[in-house]
Write a protein that holds these residues in place. Sequence first.
Motif, PDB file in Angstrom:
ATOM      1  N   TYR A  23      19.576 -16.214  14.793  1.00  0.00           N
ATOM      2  CA  TYR A  23      20.693 -15.311  14.509  1.00  0.00           C
ATOM      3  C   TYR A  23      21.994 -15.838  15.111  1.00  0.00           C
ATOM      4  CZ  TYR A  23      17.357 -11.616  13.114  1.00  0.00           C
ATOM      5  OH  TYR A  23      16.383 -10.881  12.502  1.00  0.00           O
ATOM      6  N   TYR A  24      21.909 -16.482  16.264  1.00  0.00           N
ATOM      7  CA  TYR A  24      23.112 -17.031  16.896  1.00  0.00           C
ATOM      8  C   TYR A  24      23.720 -18.117  16.009  1.00  0.00           C
ATOM      9  CZ  TYR A  24      26.187 -18.737  20.651  1.00  0.00           C
ATOM     10  OH  TYR A  24      27.287 -19.110  21.404  1.00  0.00           O
ATOM     11  N   ARG A  25      22.868 -18.994  15.483  1.00  0.00           N
ATOM     12  CA  ARG A  25      23.341 -20.036  14.576  1.00  0.00           C
ATOM     13  C   ARG A  25      23.985 -19.421  13.344  1.00  0.00           C
ATOM     14  NH1 ARG A  25      25.264 -24.598  15.294  1.00  0.00           N
ATOM     15  NH2 ARG A  25      26.864 -23.836  13.869  1.00  0.00           N
ATOM     16  N   LEU A  26      23.396 -18.331  12.848  1.00  0.00           N
ATOM     17  CA  LEU A  26      23.960 -17.616  11.707  1.00  0.00           C
ATOM     18  C   LEU A  26      25.355 -17.100  12.042  1.00  0.00           C
ATOM     19  CD1 LEU A  26      23.275 -16.508   8.818  1.00  0.00           C
ATOM     20  CD2 LEU A  26      22.493 -14.415   9.965  1.00  0.00           C
ATOM     21  N   GLY A  27      25.518 -16.562  13.255  1.00  0.00           N
ATOM     22  CA  GLY A  27      26.821 -16.057  13.677  1.00  0.00           C
ATOM     23  C   GLY A  27      27.865 -17.153  13.792  1.00  0.00           C
ATOM     24  N   VAL A  28      27.468 -18.311  14.340  1.00  0.00           N
ATOM     25  CA  VAL A  28      28.387 -19.441  14.434  1.00  0.00           C
ATOM     26  C   VAL A  28      28.824 -19.886  13.040  1.00  0.00           C
ATOM     27  CG1 VAL A  28      28.619 -21.859  15.132  1.00  0.00           C
ATOM     28  CG2 VAL A  28      27.488 -20.236  16.660  1.00  0.00           C
ATOM     29  N   ASP A  29      27.860 -19.998  12.137  1.00  0.00           N
ATOM     30  CA  ASP A  29      28.178 -20.416  10.772  1.00  0.00           C
ATOM     31  C   ASP A  29      29.099 -19.406  10.088  1.00  0.00           C
ATOM     32  OD1 ASP A  29      26.576 -22.620  11.156  1.00  0.00           O
ATOM     33  OD2 ASP A  29      24.850 -21.810  10.067  1.00  0.00           O
ATOM     34  N   LEU A  30      28.854 -18.139  10.313  1.00  0.00           N
ATOM     35  CA  LEU A  30      29.688 -17.101   9.709  1.00  0.00           C
ATOM     36  C   LEU A  30      31.118 -17.183  10.232  1.00  0.00           C
ATOM     37  CD1 LEU A  30      30.087 -14.516   8.016  1.00  0.00           C
ATOM     38  CD2 LEU A  30      29.296 -13.210  10.008  1.00  0.00           C
ATOM     39  N   GLY A  31      31.268 -17.298  11.546  1.00  0.00           N
ATOM     40  CA  GLY A  31      32.610 -17.396  12.115  1.00  0.00           C
ATOM     41  C   GLY A  31      33.364 -18.594  11.581  1.00  0.00           C
ATOM     42  N   GLY A  32      32.671 -19.738  11.455  1.00  0.00           N
ATOM     43  CA  GLY A  32      33.312 -20.933  10.925  1.00  0.00           C
ATOM     44  C   GLY A  32      33.711 -20.787   9.473  1.00  0.00           C
ATOM     45  N   ALA A  33      32.837 -20.175   8.668  1.00  0.00           N
ATOM     46  CA  ALA A  33      33.125 -20.003   7.240  1.00  0.00           C
ATOM     47  C   ALA A  33      34.286 -19.035   7.024  1.00  0.00           C
ATOM     48  CB  ALA A  33      31.877 -19.505   6.517  1.00  0.00           C
ATOM     49  N   LEU A  34      34.358 -17.984   7.828  1.00  0.00           N
ATOM     50  CA  LEU A  34      35.477 -17.043   7.705  1.00  0.00           C
ATOM     51  C   LEU A  34      36.797 -17.721   8.069  1.00  0.00           C
ATOM     52  CD1 LEU A  34      33.809 -13.853   9.195  1.00  0.00           C
ATOM     53  CD2 LEU A  34      34.570 -14.147   6.832  1.00  0.00           C
ATOM     54  N   ALA A  35      36.767 -18.531   9.127  1.00  0.00           N
ATOM     55  CA  ALA A  35      37.981 -19.266   9.509  1.00  0.00           C
ATOM     56  C   ALA A  35      38.405 -20.219   8.400  1.00  0.00           C
ATOM     57  CB  ALA A  35      37.741 -20.020  10.810  1.00  0.00           C
ATOM     58  N   ALA A  36      37.435 -20.910   7.807  1.00  0.00           N
ATOM     59  CA  ALA A  36      37.745 -21.842   6.724  1.00  0.00           C
ATOM     60  C   ALA A  36      38.323 -21.118   5.509  1.00  0.00           C
ATOM     61  CB  ALA A  36      36.487 -22.613   6.327  1.00  0.00           C
ATOM     62  N   ALA A  37      37.953 -19.847   5.322  1.00  0.00           N
ATOM     63  CA  ALA A  37      38.468 -19.061   4.202  1.00  0.00           C
ATOM     64  C   ALA A  37      39.829 -18.445   4.508  1.00  0.00           C
ATOM     65  CB  ALA A  37      37.468 -17.962   3.833  1.00  0.00           C
ATOM     66  N   GLY A  38      40.353 -18.667   5.710  1.00  0.00           N
ATOM     67  CA  GLY A  38      41.687 -18.193   6.042  1.00  0.00           C
ATOM     68  C   GLY A  38      41.741 -16.913   6.837  1.00  0.00           C
ATOM     69  N   TYR A  39      40.605 -16.471   7.375  1.00  0.00           N
ATOM     70  CA  TYR A  39      40.560 -15.224   8.126  1.00  0.00           C
ATOM     71  C   TYR A  39      40.486 -15.467   9.630  1.00  0.00           C
ATOM     72  CZ  TYR A  39      39.403 -12.887   3.709  1.00  0.00           C
ATOM     73  OH  TYR A  39      39.430 -12.412   2.431  1.00  0.00           O
ATOM     74  N   ALA A  40      41.149 -14.625  10.396  1.00  0.00           N
ATOM     75  CA  ALA A  40      40.844 -14.501  11.807  1.00  0.00           C
ATOM     76  C   ALA A  40      39.523 -13.743  11.931  1.00  0.00           C
ATOM     77  CB  ALA A  40      41.954 -13.753  12.535  1.00  0.00           C
ATOM     78  N   VAL A  41      38.834 -13.920  13.046  1.00  0.00           N
ATOM     79  CA  VAL A  41      37.577 -13.224  13.293  1.00  0.00           C
ATOM     80  C   VAL A  41      37.747 -12.323  14.512  1.00  0.00           C
ATOM     81  CG1 VAL A  41      35.175 -13.501  14.033  1.00  0.00           C
ATOM     82  CG2 VAL A  41      36.111 -14.986  12.246  1.00  0.00           C
ATOM     83  N   ILE A  42      37.438 -11.045  14.329  1.00  0.00           N
ATOM     84  CA  ILE A  42      37.505 -10.067  15.415  1.00  0.00           C
ATOM     85  C   ILE A  42      36.086  -9.656  15.780  1.00  0.00           C
ATOM     86  CG2 ILE A  42      38.407  -7.846  16.179  1.00  0.00           C
ATOM     87  CD1 ILE A  42      40.470  -7.992  13.950  1.00  0.00           C
ATOM     88  N   ALA A  74      28.209 -14.194   1.535  1.00  0.00           N
ATOM     89  CA  ALA A  74      28.939 -13.133   2.234  1.00  0.00           C
ATOM     90  C   ALA A  74      30.441 -13.367   2.161  1.00  0.00           C
ATOM     91  CB  ALA A  74      28.484 -13.067   3.691  1.00  0.00           C
ATOM     92  N   VAL A  75      30.870 -14.581   2.482  1.00  0.00           N
ATOM     93  CA  VAL A  75      32.302 -14.892   2.474  1.00  0.00           C
ATOM     94  C   VAL A  75      32.857 -14.859   1.048  1.00  0.00           C
ATOM     95  CG1 VAL A  75      34.033 -16.637   3.047  1.00  0.00           C
ATOM     96  CG2 VAL A  75      32.109 -16.232   4.603  1.00  0.00           C
ATOM     97  N   ASP A  76      32.081 -15.341   0.088  1.00  0.00           N
ATOM     98  CA  ASP A  76      32.520 -15.287  -1.310  1.00  0.00           C
ATOM     99  C   ASP A  76      32.726 -13.847  -1.759  1.00  0.00           C
ATOM    100  OD1 ASP A  76      32.481 -18.033  -1.518  1.00  0.00           O
ATOM    101  OD2 ASP A  76      30.565 -18.138  -2.590  1.00  0.00           O
ATOM    102  N   HIS A  77      31.838 -12.952  -1.331  1.00  0.00           N
ATOM    103  CA  HIS A  77      31.971 -11.540  -1.693  1.00  0.00           C
ATOM    104  C   HIS A  77      33.259 -10.956  -1.128  1.00  0.00           C
ATOM    105  CE1 HIS A  77      30.983  -7.356  -2.453  1.00  0.00           C
ATOM    106  NE2 HIS A  77      31.056  -7.096  -1.156  1.00  0.00           N
ATOM    107  N   ILE A  78      33.534 -11.261   0.120  1.00  0.00           N
ATOM    108  CA  ILE A  78      34.743 -10.745   0.761  1.00  0.00           C
ATOM    109  C   ILE A  78      35.987 -11.280   0.060  1.00  0.00           C
ATOM    110  CG2 ILE A  78      36.114 -10.819   2.889  1.00  0.00           C
ATOM    111  CD1 ILE A  78      33.408 -10.822   4.409  1.00  0.00           C
ATOM    112  N   THR A  79      36.029 -12.570  -0.178  1.00  0.00           N
ATOM    113  CA  THR A  79      37.210 -13.153  -0.813  1.00  0.00           C
ATOM    114  C   THR A  79      37.365 -12.680  -2.257  1.00  0.00           C
ATOM    115  OG1 THR A  79      35.934 -15.152  -1.380  1.00  0.00           O
ATOM    116  CG2 THR A  79      37.199 -15.190   0.671  1.00  0.00           C
ATOM    117  N   ALA A  80      36.236 -12.418  -2.926  1.00  0.00           N
ATOM    118  CA  ALA A  80      36.316 -11.924  -4.305  1.00  0.00           C
ATOM    119  C   ALA A  80      36.942 -10.531  -4.351  1.00  0.00           C
ATOM    120  CB  ALA A  80      34.929 -11.908  -4.941  1.00  0.00           C
TER     121      ALA A  80
END
Length: 265
Positions: free
Chosen positions: A81-100, A234-240
Amino acid sequence: MNQRQRRYMRGPLVVRQGGRQESTTDSRLLDVQHSTDWLHEDPWRVLRIQSEFVNGFGALAELPPAVTVFGSARTSSDHPYYRLGVDLGGALAAAGYAVITGGGPGLMEAANRGCAQAGGLSVGLGIELPHEERLNDYVDMGINFRYFFVRKTCFLKYSQAFCCLPGGFGTMDELFESLCLVQTGKITHYPIVLLGTDFWGGLADWVTNTLIEEAMIDPGDRDLVMITDSVDEAVDHITAVHSDLFGPGTTPPESAPGTPQAGDR
């Protein structure tokens, strides 16, 4: 680590002296009152609550488009799950989002870490708790709050989506409050994504087989949340969702509303 070396959060402060406190500002506000002192103290607490809103709003007012990520504080760094969280944070940043995040350890740290390592803005909104020492090391912008309800308002006001990694009561609290606000139209264009189909599958079944079956919610309410194992999905859904609102290939502008309707900001 001895007692003098440990650090403890006291609202916006981090201290080494004094040790673990027996109560927090939240609990002193909400617990049963054993004297009439509260008649005189509670009105003054309103000013402290007001100051937390003012400080939070001021610090986050120019935050870029952001996604709030929640998850367990208890998950170790060697857990999948930790690896999943790291990947998620990185993908959101790459999509142009800050992560809170809540700024704590575990999966909150994972999302902050992934965002920071990808060059994004990593934000932590901490809370005064007896057992948590500090914001994690991957927070670029951090605020410590005394009151949960002030902190939760800032999570929603300054983010445009919600991603939920596996977690406990705190994660569930944030999830269901967000769902309720979306369901009632208090926040709009606010995608909610749950990461981990095995973890969230039982909850999804209960929503379908109990809440919908017994007409506690509308069948369409099930579609307010997306469940997936894929960070990319997940990130594609948000950006869509945001592209439909703000234009293809765009994240929300900095003035886009989180919790309030446009004009209420």
